[in-house]
Design a protein around this motif. Structure first.
Motif, short mmCIF file in Angstrom:
data_model
loop_
_atom_site.label_atom_id
_atom_site.label_comp_id
_atom_site.label_asym_id
_atom_site.label_seq_id
_atom_site.Cartn_x
_atom_site.Cartn_y
_atom_site.Cartn_z
N ALA A 136 0.83 -1.21 0.00
CA ALA A 136 0.00 0.00 0.00
C ALA A 136 0.87 1.26 0.00
O ALA A 136 0.63 2.20 -0.76
CB ALA A 136 -0.92 -0.01 1.21
N ILE A 137 1.89 1.26 0.84
CA ILE A 137 2.77 2.44 0.93
C ILE A 137 3.58 2.61 -0.35
O ILE A 137 3.73 3.73 -0.86
CB ILE A 137 3.69 2.31 2.16
CG1 ILE A 137 2.84 2.33 3.44
CG2 ILE A 137 4.72 3.43 2.19
CD1 ILE A 137 3.62 2.04 4.70
N PHE A 138 4.09 1.51 -0.90
CA PHE A 138 4.85 1.59 -2.14
C PHE A 138 3.97 2.07 -3.29
O PHE A 138 4.43 2.81 -4.17
CB PHE A 138 5.44 0.21 -2.48
CG PHE A 138 6.76 -0.06 -1.79
CD1 PHE A 138 7.02 0.48 -0.55
CD2 PHE A 138 7.72 -0.86 -2.38
CE1 PHE A 138 8.22 0.23 0.10
CE2 PHE A 138 8.93 -1.11 -1.75
CZ PHE A 138 9.18 -0.57 -0.50
N HIS A 139 2.71 1.64 -3.30
CA HIS A 139 1.80 2.07 -4.37
C HIS A 139 1.61 3.58 -4.33
O HIS A 139 1.63 4.25 -5.38
CB HIS A 139 0.46 1.37 -4.21
CG HIS A 139 -0.51 1.66 -5.32
ND1 HIS A 139 -0.52 0.97 -6.51
CD2 HIS A 139 -1.50 2.59 -5.42
CE1 HIS A 139 -1.46 1.45 -7.30
NE2 HIS A 139 -2.07 2.44 -6.66
N VAL A 140 1.45 4.12 -3.14
CA VAL A 140 1.30 5.58 -2.99
C VAL A 140 2.58 6.28 -3.42
O VAL A 140 2.54 7.29 -4.15
CB VAL A 140 0.94 5.94 -1.54
CG1 VAL A 140 0.94 7.46 -1.35
CG2 VAL A 140 -0.41 5.36 -1.16
N ASN A 147 2.94 10.33 -11.28
CA ASN A 147 2.03 11.44 -11.54
C ASN A 147 1.41 11.91 -10.23
O ASN A 147 0.43 11.33 -9.76
CB ASN A 147 0.93 11.03 -12.52
CG ASN A 147 0.09 12.22 -12.98
OD1 ASN A 147 0.16 13.30 -12.41
ND2 ASN A 147 -0.72 12.01 -14.01
N PRO A 148 1.97 12.93 -9.62
CA PRO A 148 1.47 13.40 -8.32
C PRO A 148 0.02 13.86 -8.35
O PRO A 148 -0.61 13.98 -7.29
CB PRO A 148 2.41 14.57 -7.98
CG PRO A 148 3.63 14.35 -8.82
CD PRO A 148 3.14 13.70 -10.08
N LYS A 149 -0.52 14.13 -9.54
CA LYS A 149 -1.89 14.62 -9.63
C LYS A 149 -2.92 13.49 -9.55
O LYS A 149 -4.11 13.75 -9.36
CB LYS A 149 -2.09 15.38 -10.95
CG LYS A 149 -1.25 16.66 -11.04
CD LYS A 149 -1.51 17.39 -12.35
CE LYS A 149 -0.68 18.66 -12.44
NZ LYS A 149 -0.93 19.39 -13.72
#
Length: 226
Positions: A136-140, A147-149
């Motif tokens: 989950a953390i790696f996906h974020v 793409n930060p948007k």
């Protein structure tokens, strides 16, 4: 399960769950709640975990020293469950709050596993839980780099999207659900076209009943549109 030198098992939980006065245990048997006949019954498991979390709110002013020790262990277990569950069943949490909660869960579980080893939980379960948190953390983190948007939804970490796609493929196949690779490719293409249409016109889609969070038992089917 060993937590703070306290063995937490079905018998112990059965005794403590009776202290929750907000539940009518004559209608919902504690023994049925604690005995999962179906290991894949996610709503049942979620219900049990949420009830265990509520044990933390008991008034402990009249507890004996032994009960205080047991209560502290149950509260710690409740904190662990809460840190794990809330990010996945609480749509109002921000992404930052979800990540913070999962990190808290990861550290709590790590500390107890280092202290009690497999008396706390099995190696396999510990590895799976830590891998789930890491993914989950790696996906974020990967999304922020790519793409930060883009928005990230914890609800999409499950397989509901795959279930929906599979359902559309079955629908397109009508009375001939079986197919070869070539036909499957055509149906996948059609299913993706349908998904694109429903994305732009969500009011046209009839939502699957079991993939909507309209009841407490649907918390394992959250989606960004719930």
């Amino acid at each position: 399960m060993l937590v703070n030198d306290t063995v937490i098992n079905k018998l112990l939980l059965s005794d403590w769950l009776e202290c929750l006065t907000d539940y009518d245990w004559s209608e919902m048997s504690i023994s049925m709640l604690l005995n999962l006949s179906d290991s894949q019954d996610v709503p049942h498991a979620v219900q049990l975990i949420c009830i265990i979390i509520e044990l933390c709110h008991l008034n402990n002013s009249t507890f004996s020293p032994q009960e205080q020790s047991t209560f502290a262990a149950l509260c710690l277990l409740g904190d662990i469950f809460e840190a794990l569950m809330l990010p996945y069943i609480t749509p109002t949490m921000t992404l930052s709050q979800q990540i913070t909660s999962l990190i808290s869960f990861s550290h709590l579980v790590c500390a107890l596993f280092l202290e009690n080893s497999i008396s706390f939980m099995s190696n396999q379960l510990y590895g799976d839980l830590q891998a789930m948190t890491k993914n989950a953390i790696f996906h974020v983190a990967k999304t922020q780099v790519l793409n930060p948007k883009l928005e990230v939804f914890f609800a999409l970490f499950g397989d509901d999207m795959l279930k929906t796609l599979f359902g559309r493929i079955r629908m397109i196949g009508s009375h001939t659900p079986n197919c070869n690779i070539q036909v499957l490719g055509h149906r996948l293409s059609s299913a993706r076209n349908l998904q694109n249409i429903f994305y732009h016109h969500p009011e046209w889609e009839k939502k699957p009943q079991r993939l909507q969070i309209t009841r407490s038992r649907d918390v394992d089917h959250l989606s960004p549109h719930s």
